[in-house]
Design an enzyme around this catalytic site. Structure first.
Site, PDB file in Angstrom:
ATOM      1  CD  GLU A 138      -3.037  -1.268   2.339  1.00 46.47           C
ATOM      2  OE1 GLU A 138      -2.714  -0.054   3.296  1.00 46.47           O
ATOM      3  OE2 GLU A 138      -3.673  -1.873   2.566  1.00 46.47           O
ATOM      4  CD  GLU A 173      -3.821  -5.359   3.907  1.00 46.46           C
ATOM      5  OE1 GLU A 173      -2.797  -5.717   3.529  1.00 46.46           O
ATOM      6  OE2 GLU A 173      -4.510  -3.556   4.637  1.00 46.46           O
TER       7      GLU A 173
HETATM    8  C1  IDC Z   1      -2.150  -3.090   9.911  1.00 54.21           C
HETATM    9  C2  IDC Z   1      -2.454  -4.186  11.824  1.00 54.21           C
HETATM   10  C3  IDC Z   1      -2.046  -4.202  13.426  1.00 54.21           C
HETATM   11  C4  IDC Z   1      -0.930  -3.382  13.361  1.00 54.21           C
HETATM   12  C5  IDC Z   1      -0.298  -2.589  11.490  1.00 54.21           C
HETATM   13  C6  IDC Z   1       0.818  -1.544  11.461  1.00 54.21           C
HETATM   14  O1  IDC Z   1      -3.747  -5.022  12.004  1.00 54.21           O
HETATM   15  O2  IDC Z   1      -2.470  -5.307  14.066  1.00 54.21           O
HETATM   16  O3  IDC Z   1      -0.522  -3.280  14.038  1.00 54.21           O
HETATM   17  O4  IDC Z   1      -0.754  -2.940  10.799  1.00 54.21           O
HETATM   18  O5  IDC Z   1       1.051  -0.969  11.353  1.00 54.21           O
HETATM   19  C7  IDC Z   1      -3.603  -2.248   5.784  1.00 54.21           C
HETATM   20  C8  IDC Z   1      -2.266  -2.590   6.080  1.00 54.21           C
HETATM   21  C9  IDC Z   1      -2.181  -3.543   6.966  1.00 54.21           C
HETATM   22  C10 IDC Z   1      -2.968  -3.042   8.511  1.00 54.21           C
HETATM   23  C11 IDC Z   1      -4.793  -3.338   8.457  1.00 54.21           C
HETATM   24  C12 IDC Z   1      -4.869  -2.121   8.804  1.00 54.21           C
HETATM   25  O6  IDC Z   1      -2.438  -3.357   4.845  1.00 54.21           O
HETATM   26  O7  IDC Z   1      -0.693  -3.536   7.280  1.00 54.21           O
HETATM   27  O8  IDC Z   1      -2.679  -3.477   9.537  1.00 54.21           O
HETATM   28  N1  IDC Z   1      -4.278  -1.718   7.192  1.00 54.21           N
HETATM   29  O9  IDC Z   1      -4.998  -0.919  10.026  1.00 54.21           O
HETATM   30  N2  IDC Z   1      -4.412  -1.182   5.317  1.00 54.21           N
HETATM   31  C13 IDC Z   1      -5.707  -0.863   5.381  1.00 54.21           C
HETATM   32  C14 IDC Z   1      -5.730  -1.617   6.808  1.00 54.21           C
END
Ligand code: IDC
Length: 358
Positions: free
Chosen positions: A193, A280
């Site tokens: 992303e 995702e």
């Molecule tokens: C989130 C995880 C969380 C972690 C965080 C780190 O769920 O546990 O602390 O990242 O920054 C994304 C991302 C994905 C994110 C997820 C939710 O690709 O890595 O995971 N998210 O925030 N894009 C949109 C949402």
């Protein structure tokens, strides 16, 4: 009867010893075990495609044409599965039994291996690159043994711009594509992303360096390219696509945050001919936490299933956050009962089981 029993026990014992000392190279053991034979000649060269009835055995090498993904028979094909959480953070879910549960009980055909580049001992921020690569390799090996498709995800997030760690990405994808050039079940996702103010042009410049490195080893690999604004701006990719074939552009949604407007964008881009992979998505809000919105989630998945767009659900872990599919109190890594799943876990499990995949 008794003789038969002892004979099969003995065969099992011999197989166990052979497998423990790893006399067979690469992925042969599982394929041989599946065939109940110790003769490597009994399976074909591509051992993983020799295991009958698995998704990868049946559907083989995938390719992109127009907005759709196709299997080796020229039929449209949809990948559905789970994304791991960061593999450095939750390595315990990289096991053969975990993936088998996802294939056989959850009815999924694909697993995404998320390797953060920065957060949580990320690949480019002090994590052990050797350990991370060996986790990816374990993941690919298990998926291969089970005949599942597998996505190697370079999980750019906090680093925002994939160009920041471009040199590491080039080296990483060079190594991975050299290893998996003959695997028909491996897909490469080159930047999860890109976000903040990173432009599509600058993502394209990154992709124009990474794609040729992968393609030099694996000329027809399917590659997923992230899009601006946390992989939401697929309209920019539709307006100015990259000049390579076999690409899919990433669209990510979190159902409690991204609703009609993003679905409309998706429909317009697909109509325009853009190949999209929802590599995702979450049933909750974009923080990965907060409330689930199963109504919006259902609208999303109906649209994706209608258009046969592939998708992976975030995330396979037992973290105490809404988007983790395993209950925080459950430390099992496979064979979960329904009450060992989180609310989102129960919902997505039911969804996967309700659709026809293989
Ligand atoms: C989130 C995880 C969380 C972690 C965080 C780190 O769920 O546990 O602390 O990242 O920054 C994304 C991302 C994905 C994110 C997820 C939710 O690709 O890595 O995971 N998210 O925030 N894009 C949109 C949402």
């Amino acid at each position: 009867m008794l003789v038969k029993k002892y004979r099969s026990l003995l065969t099992g014992l011999i197989m166990a010893v052979l497998l423990t000392v790893n006399v067979f190279p690469g992925n042969i053991p599982a394929a041989l075990a599946a065939h109940g034979t110790t003769d490597p000649k009994a399976v074909s060269e591509n051992s993983f495609t020799a295991v009958p009835d698995t998704p990868a055995a049946v559907h083989g090498k995938l390719h992109v044409n127009g907005p759709s993904l196709y299997d080796c028979h020229g039929e449209k094909y949809q990948l559905r599965g789970m994304s791991t959480h960061g593999i450095a953070w939750f390595p315990q879910y990289i096991t053969l039994d975990t993936f088998r549960t996802l294939r056989d009980d959850w009815n999924t055909n694909c697993i995404r291996l998320a390797m953060y580049t920065e957060e949580y001992n990320g690949y480019c921020s002090g994590g052990s690159q050797d350990e991370l690569k060996s986790l990816v390799q374990k993941g690919v090996d298990y998926a291969t043994e089970l005949g599942m498709y597998v996505i190697i995800d370079w999980h750019v997030l906090n680093d925002r711009d994939p160009n920041i760690h471009k040199e590491e990405a080039l080296q990483f994808f060079q190594e991975m594509s050299a290893l998996y050039k003959d695997h028909t079940n491996v897909l490469y996702e080159i930047c999860n992303e890109p976000n903040s103010s990173v432009s599509w042009d600058s993502i394209k410049n990154y992709a124009r360096e990474v794609i040729p490195v992968i393609r030099a080893n694996d000329s027809d690999a399917v590659i997923i390219v992230g899009t601006p604004t946390w992989s939401q701006d697929i309209d920019q990719a539709a307006a100015s696509p990259l000049e390579y074939d076999n690409l899919l552009y990433a669209l990510h949604f979190y159902a409690a945050t991204h609703t009609d407007w993003l679905r409309q964008r998706l429909s317009a881009c697909v109509e325009h001919g853009l190949p999209v992979f929802v590599s995702e998505f979450g049933t909750c809000d974009a923080s990965g936490n907060g409330r689930n919105d199963f109504q919006q989630s259902a609208l999303w998945l109906r649209l994706l299933d209608d258009c046969q767009i592939s998708y992976c659900c975030w995330n396979l872990a037992n973290k105490a956050e809404t988007s983790s599919v395993i209950s925080p109190g459950c430390s099992k890594v496979s064979g979960w009962s329904k009450d060992e799943l989180s609310e989102c876990g129960k919902w997505i499990y039911e969804h996967f089981r309700s659709v026809h995949t293989r």
